[in-house]
Design a protein around this motif. Structure first.
Motif, short mmCIF file in Angstrom:
data_model
loop_
_atom_site.label_atom_id
_atom_site.label_comp_id
_atom_site.label_asym_id
_atom_site.label_seq_id
_atom_site.Cartn_x
_atom_site.Cartn_y
_atom_site.Cartn_z
N LYS A 77 -8.28 -1.70 -7.80
CA LYS A 77 -7.48 -0.67 -7.14
C LYS A 77 -6.11 -0.56 -7.82
CE LYS A 77 -5.06 -0.02 -2.68
NZ LYS A 77 -3.74 -0.34 -3.17
N ARG A 131 -6.28 1.24 -11.10
CA ARG A 131 -6.44 2.69 -10.91
C ARG A 131 -5.12 3.31 -10.47
NH1 ARG A 131 -12.08 1.93 -8.58
NH2 ARG A 131 -13.15 1.52 -10.55
N GLU A 132 -4.41 2.57 -9.59
CA GLU A 132 -3.09 3.01 -9.12
C GLU A 132 -2.18 3.24 -10.32
OE1 GLU A 132 -3.05 4.15 -6.16
OE2 GLU A 132 -3.65 2.25 -5.23
N GLY A 159 -3.04 3.75 -13.37
CA GLY A 159 -3.51 4.88 -14.16
C GLY A 159 -3.07 6.19 -13.55
N ARG A 160 -3.07 6.25 -12.23
CA ARG A 160 -2.71 7.48 -11.54
C ARG A 160 -1.20 7.71 -11.63
NH1 ARG A 160 -1.37 8.84 -6.55
NH2 ARG A 160 -1.30 6.69 -5.86
N LEU A 161 -0.46 6.62 -11.56
CA LEU A 161 1.00 6.75 -11.54
C LEU A 161 1.62 6.73 -12.94
CD1 LEU A 161 1.88 4.26 -8.65
CD2 LEU A 161 2.12 6.72 -8.60
N TRP A 162 0.76 6.84 -13.97
CA TRP A 162 1.28 6.55 -15.31
C TRP A 162 2.55 7.30 -15.71
CZ3 TRP A 162 1.95 9.83 -19.33
CH2 TRP A 162 1.25 11.03 -19.30
N SER A 176 5.66 14.68 -3.43
CA SER A 176 4.60 14.00 -2.69
C SER A 176 4.89 14.04 -1.19
CB SER A 176 4.50 12.57 -3.21
OG SER A 176 3.98 11.72 -2.23
N ARG A 182 3.71 20.91 -11.51
CA ARG A 182 2.74 20.36 -10.56
C ARG A 182 2.79 21.14 -9.24
NH1 ARG A 182 0.68 15.26 -10.86
NH2 ARG A 182 0.98 14.38 -12.91
#
Lengths: 786, 240
Positions: free
Chosen positions: A7, A10-11, A13-16, A682, A772
């Motif tokens: 997890k 992945r976090e 990777g998402r927040l890169w 966000s 975005r």
């Protein structure tokens, strides 16, 4: 890999983009720390090994003429391990292919071979003892002229024109940094070093059986001050010009100054970046934990302990730290390489002992990881405290309640989108403050970087346009009467000639003393003038000395105090003169006096040993040719050439420097604004989508996000100016050495450029986030309830 | 005001489909919907979860585009409209009310309404809109200081303040208890009656259908029932 670790990856990777923004900010701080310290350590180690292997002396002294036996006497001084004497003097050279004359310092080589300050032969060989015409040259000078072994050139040695043959190229620990006396920067074309056999030098300088330059190497644990005092006493009868340690040896002192500046850089810049990075980690992790609130509740509900959950988020923070540190190390080494390469142009080491700054690596790793852990701490603590049942509910909506500020805001008649911006700032002042402080730090770093150019500009203007308006300054081999000015006027192209008189002196006040020079100024001087930091011409009082602040401070002098002045050149008088003025002159190291006052005190007729010339530029070639053959001239400084080189060096590096500084400085703003905007987006996704649904255009919705960030940026800029001003002032203090005092000046241009760079960087960052926002699907955003 | 069958339609849809492509699977939210809605009509859209109600209302409101088929608003073809045109359409003609109110938490009730009146062409004063939903005394409160029913009524005030041509309400009572829900329905009912605003009201609460002029039932992306209420009741007579 556990499920939680998966997890986390992945976090990450998402927040890169956000992680990258943080890593760039922190990496930048670590880069400066590692880069500066690795460079400093490399210079330090290379220098120390060089000094050791080539027996660089500890104490240096000059004299007018001392018997050769003085060397043995010096060796008897308590604490002296080895003494060496030699003959040193200035000469004007005539090099083929160079219109203007070059100058050189000639140094004798003992027939038994040098014992101290060993020259390192890089090409060819040293001159043979019985060959009077043979010389070795310092490598950079020889290189600049292609004077390979076997080539010849002409030199005026004590008034005699001689043809000399090059036998080899050498480097010397005494001249890692080579600068002509009275010059501002190294010029390998116009100033050289010549090693000549002792008999040849003695005969040229009429110094047979005598020496005028002493070097001592001290025994371990020797008292340097005592040795200097003893050497001064020993040389007193022979016209000693004042012994000094390495601290006043030109090459050594310049290296020291450079290393001190690197140290200052390593101490000043990184903390700013680390602090900002810590806040960013806090912001990003805080938001992540808020978003994952229900997941945390779920994890707790299925039996994960608080410690396991805290460890999960701390691990993520540590990973961000590791990425930042690795980035910082990589760039740090790279920048150290680049800087060492750049230093190679100014500092001539025969070898470089590369030090990777292991201390800095360890410190930066610790600082970097500590930064992310501290930054993450509060957010992680909050995640631990949530009871599982509460955690699984969506968070309570932000509490807005009526307050006095709301009533004031309502009266202003603002549009509601503008109102949203103000309310957001007022409701989350902490977050606004972090964003604002980050932007301010960015502006401050830029002001601190750019002001250097203001200082250099000021310096150049003061030195070239105000203080030295002559094209050429001739130094005479001996002082002459004022009639010499008439001779100078007769030189080709000269339309104005002004005299100057300078002399090495020791200034003594109580137990403090300083070796420096005393400059006498003649009335009505228009070319070489005394200028203070404000660019004003300082009028010289009828009597007494004018001292720059730094010198006065070093000697603990106030206006009206009496100062003992020992002349260290003939006629070697000792005068007691009052201090009549102390002036603000950052670069000033010398004492000044009106010429009539000096010569009255000396009870001699006015003399000159320098002549400043205003020359028709067209006639420079003829003037140069004549001077090469004028025995009375020992040296020449071509100010227009110095200025040209100064400007060339500066403009060569200016763009690169500005680009690097700007990049480093705006990184903070980019990291902060990007992250703040992402978090805003966000959190307010829902609200902003609602605006779109209500019929607001993309631009109108973006205004809420972009407007808030840019308003904070605008508010933070003046704060950054103030902080930058303070930092710049601190930097000037920390970087100033005995030799170099950087003038403190921050121009409006600097403030404006810093503000503009940061404003554009912030706008760019928020615009990336705006894209975005534009891509946001209204319907899904409305459904996604947090 | 009662609907008149002769008046031109506000909306007309022709074979509207909407397909969501999620990965390898196509999800058919609408499978060919043909509808006509008249001016002044109060229509209740009924259907189970996933029947396509929200998708249809999103397309009517210009929040989403049909995959195929055509949608006309008073003769304007929404299915071919650009993003800019859809924005202008929402701004000038449509009022939305959502299940979760979607108020801006940092703006007071009055300011939430003003948000819309500032950009509308012929708005009514924010105060009037709030008075119409019975919130004249709560105008300077923030959403966090209002009850759910009050928040929803602010949302209705915000939707009607621009004097929209259509009012689209997606489960407006979904998050409310029965008594509060009735208050909200009353507000919608009165707006439709007094201002003549064509209103589409999504619900999966069958009790509410009795207040409408017309009830349309969707199932599996298709209209399965479309009938007029012979006898309407007042919201106060509804309960669940």
């Amino acid at each position: 890999m556990t499920a939680l670790d998966r997890k986390m990856m992945r976090e990450l990777g998402r927040l890169w983009p956000q992680v990258l923004a943080i890593a760039l900010v922190m990496g930048c701080g670590i880069m400066v720390l590692v880069g500066a310290q690795a460079t400093q350590a490399t210079l330090e180690e290379s220098r120390s090994a060089y000094y050791d292997r080539h027996r660089f002396a500890d104490v240096f002294a000059g004299a007018t003429r001392a018997p050769a036996s003085i060397v043995e006497a010096a060796e008897q001084i308590d604490g002296v391990a080895r003494a060496e004497g030699r003959i040193a003097f200035q000469a004007v050279l005539d090099i083929a292919g160079m219109a203007e004359p070059a100058t050189a310092r000639i140094l004798s080589l003992s027939p038994e071979g040098p014992a101290l300050n060993l020259p390192l032969v890089r090409r060819g060989r040293l001159p043979l003892p019985d060959r009077a015409a043979e010389v070795a040259l310092n490598e950079p000078f020889a290189e600049a002229h292609g004077l390979v072994p076997g080539r010849t050139f002409r030199a005026v040695l004590n008034g005699q024109l001689r043809e000399l043959e090059v036998t080899g190229w050498v480097l010397s620990p005494e001249f890692v940094y080579t600068i002509a006396p009275g010059s501002m920067m190294p010029d390998d074309r116009r100033f050289g070093l010549i090693w000549m056999t002792e008999p040849a030098a003695a005969s040229a300088a009429d110094m047979t059986g005598a020496v005028n330059d002493l070097s001592l190497r001290l025994a371990r644990g020797a008292d340097e001050r005592a040795v200097i005092a003893a050497l001064d006493r020993l040389l007193e009868p022979y016209g000693g010009t004042g012994a000094h340690g390495r601290d006043r040896q030109m090459s050594h002192a310049f290296l020291d100054g450079e290393m001190q500046q690197l140290g200052v850089m390593a101490a000043y810049m990184p903390p700013i970046f680390l602090i900002v990075a810590g806040f960013l980690v806090n912001m990003v992790l805080g938001r992540l934990i808020a978003l994952e609130r229900t997941q945390i509740g779920l994890l707790k509900a299925i039996g994960y302990s608080r410690a396991e959950i805290a460890a999960h988020y701390l691990k993520l923070a540590l990973l961000i730290g590791v990425i930042s540190v690795a980035l910082g190390w990589g760039f740090g080494w790279w920048i150290a390489d680049a800087m060492i390469g750049l230093y190679g142009d100014y500092f001539r080491f025969p070898f470089i002992i590369r030090d990777f700054g292991s201390g800095a690596l360890a410190v930066s790793a610790l600082l970097g990881l500590a930064t992310v852990l501290v930054g993450a701490g509060r957010a992680v603590w909050a995640s631990m405290r949530l009871p599982p049942a509460e955690a699984m509910l969506p968070p309570a909506p932000p509490r807005f309640a009526q307050s006095a500020t709301d009533r004031v805001l309502s009266r202003l008649g603002l549009r509601q989108t503008t109102m949203m911006i103000f309310r957001s700032i007022l409701r989350w002042p902490g977050r606004a403050a972090v964003t604002g402080l980050g932007v301010a730090a960015s502006v401050a770093v830029l002001v601190m970087s750019y002001f250097m150019f203001d200082s250099v500009d000021r310096l150049a203007d003061s030195v070239f346009a105000q203080a030295n308006r002559q094209q050429v300054t001739l130094s005479l081999s001996q002082a002459k009467g004022e009639a010499a000015l008439m001779d100078a006027l007769a030189l080709p192209g000269v339309h104005r000639a002004e005299g100057g008189f300078g002399m090495p002196v020791r200034l003594i006040h109580g137990h403090r003393s300083r070796l420096t020079a005393l400059q006498a100024h003649f009335e009505g001087a228009e070319l070489a003038r005394l200028i203070d930091d404000e660019g004003r011409v300082v009028p010289l009082p009828d009597r007494g000395l004018v001292l720059p602040e730094m010198l006065a401070r070093a000697l603990d002098l106030r206006r009206g105090d009496l100062l003992r002045v020992e002349m260290l050149a003939p006629p070697r008088e000792v005068l007691t003169l009052p201090v009549t003025a102390i002036i603000a002159q950052g670069m000033g190291q010398e004492a000044h006096i009106a010429a009539p006052a000096l010569f009255r005190a000396m009870q001699v007729a006015p003399q000159v040993n320098m002549i400043h010339l205003a020359v028709d530029p067209q006639a420079m070639a003829r003037l140069n040719a004549t001077i090469k053959e004028t025995p009375a001239v020992a040296g020449l400084a071509d100010w227009s050439e110095v200025r040209r080189q100064f400007d060339a060096t500066l403009s060569e590096n200016l763009l690169t420097m500005v680009a690097i500084y700007t990049l480093i400085g705006v990184l903070i703003a980019i990291g902060v604004v990007y992250n703040a905007a992402r978090i805003q987006l966000s959190e307010r996704r829902h609200e902003l989508a609602t605006l779109r649904v209500l019929g607001f255009t993309r631009a109108e919705v973006a205004f809420v996000l972009v407007g808030e960030m840019m308003l904070l940026t605008l508010l933070a800029i003046p704060l950054g100016w103030i902080a930058g001003h303070g930092l710049a002032r601190g930097l000037v203090g920390a970087m100033s050495t005995d030799l170099i005092q950087i003038p403190f000046l921050v121009t409006r241009r600097t403030y404006a450029l810093a503000a503009m760079a940061v404003f554009l960087a912030a706008l760019g960052s928020v615009m990336v986030v705006r894209r975005r926002l534009d891509q946001m699907e209204m319907t899904t955003a409305l459904k996604a309830r947090e | 005001m009662s609907e008149s069958p002769d008046s031109p339609p506000v909306f007309r849809t022709e074979a509207v489909t909407r397909v969501y492509r999620t990965g390898a699977v196509d999800v058919w939210a609408l499978r060919g919907v043909d509808l006509t809605l008249a001016e002044g009509e109060l229509v209740v859209l009924l259907g189970a979860s996933g029947s396509g109600k929200s998708t249809l209302v999103n397309i009517l409101g210009g929040l989403d585009l049909a995959t195929s088929g055509r949608v006309f608003f008073r003769g304007q073809d929404l299915s071919r409209a650009s993003d800019r045109e859809l924005t202008a359409y929402r701004r000038d003609h449509v009022g939305f009310v959502f299940q979760f109110y979607n108020l801006v938490p940092s703006l007071t009730a009055r300011e939430n309404v003003a948000l819309v009146t500032e950009i509308a062409r012929r708005p009514m004063p924010a105060e009037e809109a709030l008075a119409r939903v019975g919130l004249a005394h709560r105008m300077d409160h923030f959403p966090a200081e209002l009850s759910g029913g009050e928040q929803q009524r602010v949302a209705i005030a915000r939707a009607i303040a621009k004097q929209p041509d259509v009012l689209l309400c997606d489960e407006p009572t979904g998050a409310l208890d029965s008594a509060t829900g009735v208050q909200v329905l009353e507000a919608l009912y009165e707006v439709n009656r007094d201002l003549g605003t064509a209103t589409v009201l999504i619900t999966h609460n069958a009790a509410i259908q009795r207040i409408a002029h017309r009830v349309i039932v969707l199932a599996d992306g298709k209209v399965v029932r479309d009938e007029r209420n012979a006898a309407r009741v007042l919201p106060a007579e509804v309960s669940w």
